[in-house]
Structures are given as C-alpha cells and as structure tokens.
Design a protein around this motif. Structure first.
Motif, mmCIF file in Angstrom:
data_model
loop_
_atom_site.group_PDB
_atom_site.id
_atom_site.type_symbol
_atom_site.label_atom_id
_atom_site.label_comp_id
_atom_site.label_asym_id
_atom_site.label_seq_id
_atom_site.Cartn_x
_atom_site.Cartn_y
_atom_site.Cartn_z
ATOM 1 N N ASP A 107 0.840 6.917 -6.787
ATOM 2 C CA ASP A 107 1.184 6.538 -5.417
ATOM 3 C C ASP A 107 0.466 5.261 -5.012
ATOM 4 O O ASP A 107 -0.515 4.858 -5.629
ATOM 5 N N CYS A 108 0.935 4.646 -3.925
ATOM 6 C CA CYS A 108 0.187 3.560 -3.311
ATOM 7 C C CYS A 108 -0.904 4.185 -2.451
ATOM 8 O O CYS A 108 -0.897 5.391 -2.218
ATOM 9 N N LEU A 109 -1.838 3.385 -1.968
ATOM 10 C CA LEU A 109 -2.952 3.997 -1.220
ATOM 11 C C LEU A 109 -2.545 4.465 0.177
ATOM 12 O O LEU A 109 -3.297 5.162 0.852
ATOM 13 N N GLY A 110 -1.351 4.090 0.610
ATOM 14 C CA GLY A 110 -0.755 4.691 1.797
ATOM 15 C C GLY A 110 -1.593 4.612 3.063
ATOM 16 O O GLY A 110 -2.259 3.611 3.330
ATOM 17 N N GLN A 111 -1.561 5.692 3.816
ATOM 18 C CA GLN A 111 -2.184 5.679 5.139
ATOM 19 C C GLN A 111 -3.698 5.520 5.105
ATOM 20 O O GLN A 111 -4.310 5.282 6.131
ATOM 21 N N PHE A 165 5.310 7.224 -5.603
ATOM 22 C CA PHE A 165 5.378 7.320 -4.149
ATOM 23 C C PHE A 165 4.928 6.014 -3.501
ATOM 24 O O PHE A 165 3.763 5.639 -3.611
ATOM 25 N N ASP A 166 5.851 5.344 -2.849
ATOM 26 C CA ASP A 166 5.532 4.143 -2.085
ATOM 27 C C ASP A 166 5.588 4.496 -0.606
ATOM 28 O O ASP A 166 6.562 5.096 -0.144
ATOM 29 N N GLY A 167 4.571 4.079 0.131
ATOM 30 C CA GLY A 167 4.522 4.413 1.556
ATOM 31 C C GLY A 167 5.534 3.654 2.389
ATOM 32 O O GLY A 167 5.882 4.073 3.494
ATOM 33 N N CYS A 168 5.993 2.519 1.888
ATOM 34 C CA CYS A 168 6.988 1.734 2.630
ATOM 35 C C CYS A 168 7.783 0.911 1.622
ATOM 36 O O CYS A 168 7.432 0.862 0.448
ATOM 37 N N PRO A 169 8.837 0.228 2.074
ATOM 38 C CA PRO A 169 9.674 -0.510 1.125
ATOM 39 C C PRO A 169 8.979 -1.694 0.453
ATOM 40 O O PRO A 169 9.565 -2.289 -0.451
ATOM 41 N N ASN A 170 7.767 -2.059 0.836
ATOM 42 C CA ASN A 170 7.065 -3.092 0.075
ATOM 43 C C ASN A 170 6.866 -2.661 -1.376
ATOM 44 O O ASN A 170 6.733 -3.500 -2.269
ATOM 45 N N GLY A 171 6.801 -1.370 -1.599
ATOM 46 C CA GLY A 171 6.816 -0.864 -2.976
ATOM 47 C C GLY A 171 5.643 -1.299 -3.831
ATOM 48 O O GLY A 171 5.833 -1.845 -4.915
ATOM 49 N N CYS A 172 4.436 -1.045 -3.395
ATOM 50 C CA CYS A 172 3.263 -1.482 -4.166
ATOM 51 C C CYS A 172 3.133 -0.770 -5.512
ATOM 52 O O CYS A 172 2.491 -1.293 -6.410
ATOM 53 N N VAL A 173 3.703 0.427 -5.692
ATOM 54 C CA VAL A 173 3.717 1.015 -7.045
ATOM 55 C C VAL A 173 5.096 0.861 -7.693
ATOM 56 O O VAL A 173 5.386 1.501 -8.694
ATOM 57 N N ARG A 206 -5.361 3.108 3.963
ATOM 58 C CA ARG A 206 -5.751 1.738 4.304
ATOM 59 C C ARG A 206 -4.612 0.895 4.852
ATOM 60 O O ARG A 206 -4.848 -0.226 5.277
ATOM 61 N N CYS A 207 -3.390 1.404 4.814
ATOM 62 C CA CYS A 207 -2.277 0.506 5.071
ATOM 63 C C CYS A 207 -1.471 0.947 6.288
ATOM 64 O O CYS A 207 -0.984 2.068 6.352
ATOM 65 N N GLU A 208 -1.329 0.026 7.241
ATOM 66 C CA GLU A 208 -0.632 0.383 8.474
ATOM 67 C C GLU A 208 0.886 0.443 8.304
ATOM 68 O O GLU A 208 1.594 0.846 9.211
ATOM 69 N N PHE A 209 1.388 0.033 7.157
ATOM 70 C CA PHE A 209 2.829 0.104 6.928
ATOM 71 C C PHE A 209 3.272 1.470 6.409
ATOM 72 O O PHE A 209 4.468 1.735 6.302
ATOM 73 N N ALA A 210 2.320 2.305 6.010
ATOM 74 C CA ALA A 210 2.670 3.563 5.358
ATOM 75 C C ALA A 210 3.423 4.481 6.319
ATOM 76 O O ALA A 210 2.950 4.776 7.411
ATOM 77 N N CYS A 211 4.589 4.945 5.890
ATOM 78 C CA CYS A 211 5.431 5.794 6.733
ATOM 79 C C CYS A 211 5.174 7.278 6.479
ATOM 80 O O CYS A 211 5.766 8.124 7.138
HETATM 81 S S1 SF4 Z 1 3.811 0.403 -0.477
HETATM 82 FE FE1 SF4 Z 1 3.784 -0.096 1.707
HETATM 83 S S2 SF4 Z 1 2.506 1.539 2.559
HETATM 84 FE FE2 SF4 Z 1 2.057 1.491 0.382
HETATM 85 S S3 SF4 Z 1 0.263 0.137 0.207
HETATM 86 FE FE3 SF4 Z 1 2.129 -1.074 -0.156
HETATM 87 S S4 SF4 Z 1 2.576 -1.992 1.843
HETATM 88 FE FE4 SF4 Z 1 1.204 -0.260 2.216
#
Ligand code: SF4
Ligand code: SF4
Lengths: 77, 436
Positions: B176-180, B218-226, B182-187
């Motif tokens: 997963d990405c680090l999500g909520q 698991f990506d927290g938002c469409p930026n798709g860090c993983v 550290r990241c305010e974009f995480a849904c």
């Molecule tokens: S995928 Fe979205 S929510 Fe997850 S770390 Fe990247 S920018 Fe933040």
C-alpha cells in the motif's frame, strides 16, 4: 458434496504414485474431485504437507506439490 | 585484493549513478574485516563469489543461476526462492544463494531498531545483502544456504514478530501507499485495509492453490504511488463521489503568487509566473474547469486525475464522500503484453471489516481457481472469457463506466433467461400479428 478426508487422502497419494512425473499443479488434484470445493481439496493437501507426506516445490513464480523426496529436489523447472 | 577479477562489472561503477557493484564490493570488505566478530553461518566470501559469478554471466552472456526447488520453510509454500549456482566449484560461496522475502509492514514504516536487528541477523545467517524493496513490496534478503532457512524463519517469527511474504502460485505480499498516515489526498485508510487483508488471507499467502500469482495493491488516491493499476491483479484506488472542495481565496493566492504551485516541487525560474489557465485549466483532461476570477469545476465530468489538486493543494481538496474504485487484471508483459487493470467496481465504501471488498475478491478467486489455466493471470482469464463473464461471476451489473470503446463485434449472444418468455413462444399469438 462433502469430501471424505481419509478417502481423498488415499486417492491423492495413489494418483501421485501412479504417475511418472513427480510434481503436480494444484488443479491436477481438484480434477480428481470434480464435485468437491477447491478449499476442501486444499485442506487435505495442507494436512499432507503438514504431516510431511507431501512437500511444496517452487520455481519462485509457480508452486507445485509432490510426494516428499520424489524426483529431483531442486533446480528443475 | 579481490578474489575474482571483474573488469566488466568494474565498468558499471564508472557511470554517474550509485552502483550495486560498489555496494557488493564494499560489503565483501566489510565481511572480511568482521569488526563485529560475527560467527558467520555461511561462507565469508559469499559477496566475492557473487561478483565472480556475475562477471562470468557477463562474459558468457547467459545466467549461471539455477532456480527453484524444495527449499522453503516447513508448511509454507512461498516466501523463499531457491537459487543455486551452476558452477559451485568455481564459486563455492554462492553454491546456494536463496532469497527470502519478508512481509514489509503496511506503509513500510520500520523502527531503526527493527532494521538493525534484521541487518544483524542477515550478516549472521546470510550474505548481508538486501533489497529494500522488491517490486511486489517485500523486503528482500538475498543469499543464504538451505540449513539457515528454518533458523531465520524462527527468529523472524518469534523474535521479530514478522512473517515471510508470498511467492509462487499464491497471494503475493499486499502493498500500500502510506495513505492517511502522512498524505492529505488519501481517500481511505490504506494501511488498515492492507494489514487487515494480509491477516485475513494468510492461508492464500502461504499455502498456494492459485493458478499463478495474485497481487493486491492499495493506493489512497488516483496519484497511485504504489502504481496499483499497473502492477496488481486487484487494485484498490481511493476516490470520492461528491465535489472537489474549493477555497477560492487560496486559488487567488496561487494566482497572485502567494503560494508556490505543486508546493514548489517543479520550481524553475525560467517558467515565469504561475499561469492558472495554462497550467491547470487547459491541462484538465476532461476540460471540466474554467477560471474567470473564480475557479469553477463541473464535477460530473471530473475523472479524479488529481492534476488540479496536486498543483494547488492549499486551494483544492478531495471530496468528503470517500471510498475507492476496484480494478482487476493488471500484469507485466510476459504473455500478450502488459495490461492495466480494468475498472470493475466504480465506487465502494472502504470501511472495516471490509466485507464488500472481500466479497468481490473471493468471487474472483473462485472463478479464477475454477477456470484459470496453470500460469494464467486473472487478467488473461478476463481476456480469454470476456469482461461480461467477470461481471457475471461477481454479480455486478454492467455500467457505462465498464465500456472501454464502441463494440467491434456485431453479435449479441443472448441467454434464455435474459429474453422475456425465453426461447418458447405461442405460435398462435405470433400468427395474429404475422400472417403466413
Ligand atoms: S497514492 Fe495518493 S494517498 Fe497514497 S501517498 Fe500517493 S498521493 Fe497520497
Ligand atoms: S481532478 Fe483532473 S479531471 Fe478533475 S477537475 Fe481536476 S484536473 Fe480536471
């Protein structure tokens, strides 16, 4: 139809012994029990592995099951 | 002096980038110096022989590794990848060079104490060489011998409270990405979902019964860090249903130059002043934004590409009605070329205990385990049997958002249950309208 674990176990072992190859895909075993669920078959195989009657063989990308000690022990795809 | 001459590898060190060759050489010296007085359990010259074996592969233009085998830890079908040298007389230090995959924590948060312990264990029982992290997400320990495997597994599980990751025909280590955290974009809470599913699907992770590998990301938002949409069979990407939240004063702040766009990440004086029309409005892929002193967004047309939010994070924020979209079937290009995940569920709430998501996963697995051929990824099964088949097995209704392009096949295959009255009809009723 529920699987009878003792009968299934025997059938699996007989199947392995009857073949010239020594490594089998999981679905080679599910084919033996067309009426049983995959998870039931998996349970029987897991028990056989835990009892060290069977063992896993892995290439890293795929995994197969075989009788313990049968066939080449490593590095054969 | 180095044990083996490695002129070809040495050349790799001459470029501008950090070199793995230098790293391995450095570690070879470290092992020989052994300042920590470690009682090495595998040959002290494992790193030297690794370099030698690699040099030989470069000279011959082919690998000298054999892979695969019975190696593993008791009861587990994955987590260890057996590797052997085909020239053990020349390179005894790497006669066995097995890889161990360690399940990384959600969001890859480690304590330094943990990493130190692990490095010490790996110097003691392995080569000391590690890869943080492998493509799937695991922390990868490279190079040990068969007798060390159970010992390492015991220490990992009993003292380090850690488990092995997946390999072979099973569920691979979820990532997963680090999500909520550290990241305010995480849904949604990516770490909780990743950790929960890792625990809930232990049997699938360690006891292989799948036709081939299966990855969750698991990506927290469409930026798709993983990069879940490109790299996992089952990808969960955070999204929202309502409107992007806009702070018009902050938008003006960006326009005036009070705030740096992209939080200064793509700063270059040559680009001049921030131009909201050129850099945001015109780049919106669905052209659903406008600016006339105030920013307007036609949210119905927004595809959640994240561009405007990334550029002006102080002014724009993800909506409040949050959840995720589920995509299935991405894979690397081994057969049929690379494939991105296909949208299966446009929106699902992501709430513990995640039953709605698990239901979709388990239906997909039942289908794939039943119908998948050996070594067939679920993405290939979707291609072979068709996307509508996936909708059928998961009980999901077709939706305009499932449509990729206009159909190229003019035939419609109806099923009897889909046709009112089925295949039977009353010929007399028919004849009333249609004379002979
Ligand atoms: S995928 Fe979205 S929510 Fe997850 S770390 Fe990247 S920018 Fe933040
Ligand atoms: S998120 Fe992307 S699609 Fe949506 S309004 Fe912003 S730029 Fe346009």
């Amino acid at each position: 139809m529920a699987l009878d674990p003792t009968a299934a176990r025997e059938q699996i072992l007989e199947f392995c012994k009857s073949k010239t190859k020594t490594k089998f895909y999981f679905n080679d075993f599910t084919k033996l029990f067309p009426d049983a669920g995959q998870r039931e078959v998996k349970k029987v195989l897991t028990t056989l592995v835990n009892e060290q009657v069977m063992e896993f063989w892995s290439s890293g990308s795929t995994t197969m099951y075989g009788l313990k000690g049968a066939g080449k022990q490593h590095s054969e795809e | 002096m180095a044990k083996h001459q490695t002129p070809l590898l040495d050349q790799l060190e001459s470029g501008p980038w950090p070199s793995f060759v230098s790293d391995i050489k450095q570690h070879a010296e470290f092992r020989h110096a052994n300042e920590g007085k470690v009682e090495y359990q595998i040959p002290v010259d494992v790193c030297d022989d690794l370099l030698g074996a690699l040099e030989l592969s470069y000279v011959d233009g082919e690998t000298h590794w054999k892979h695969g085998g019975i190696v593993g830890v008791f009861g587990y079908g994955g987590g260890v990848i057996g590797r052997y040298s085909d020239s053990p007389e020349k390179f005894p230090g790497v006669a066995h060079f097995h890889t161990i995959r360690i399940n990384q924590p959600a969001g890859k948060y480690y304590t330094t104490k943990y990493l130190r312990q692990l490095a010490d264990l790996w110097d003691f029982r392995g080569s000391g060489l590690m890869n943080l992290h492998g493509a799937t997400g695991d922390l990868v320990c490279l190079g040990t011998t068969t007798p060390q495997l159970e010992e390492i597994f015991y220490t990992l599980t009993h003292d380090f409270n850690t488990d092995l990751g997946g390999s072979g025909g099973n569920l691979r280590t979820p990532a997963d990405c680090l999500g909520q955290s550290r990241c305010e974009f995480a849904c949604y809470d990516t770490q909780d979902l990743c950790h929960t599913l890792t625990n809930d699907y232990q049997d699938e992770l360690h006891r292989p019964a799948f036709p081939y590998k299966f990855k969750f990301k698991f990506d927290g938002c469409p930026n798709g860090c993983v990069a879940s949409i490109a790299r996992s069979d089952f990808s969960v990407i955070g999204t929202w249903k309502d409107e992007i939240k806009v702070d018009q004063d902050a938008v003006k702040g960006y326009v005036k130059g009070d705030f740096k766009p992209n939080a200064g990440a793509h700063d270059n004086p040559k680009w001049g002043k921030f131009d909201i029309v050129k850099e945001v409005i015109d780049l919106c892929p669905t052209k659903c934004m406008s600016y006339d002193g105030a920013l307007k967004i036609n949210n119905k047309e927004c595809t959640r590409c994240m561009h405007c939010i990334n550029t002006m994070p102080r002014a724009l924020h993800i909506g409040d009605e949050r959840g995720a979209s589920l995509f299935v079937g991405a894979k690397a290009p081994i057969l049929d070329g690379a494939q991105m995940g296909s949208l299966l569920v446009p929106f699902v709430p992501v709430e513990s205990p995640y039953d709605e998501i698990k239901e979709v996963i388990e239906k997909l697995w039942d289908w794939w385990m039943e119908e998948g051929k050996n070594r067939e990824r679920i993405g290939e099964l979707i291609k072979r049997q068709g996307f509508p088949k996936m909708l059928e097995v998961t009980g999901i209704k077709a939706d305009a958002r499932h449509v990729l392009e206009p159909r190229s096949n003019p035939y419609i295959f109806w099923k009897e249950e889909d046709v009112p009255g089925g295949w039977q009809r009353d010929i007399n009723v028919y004849r009333k309208k249609h004379a002979l």
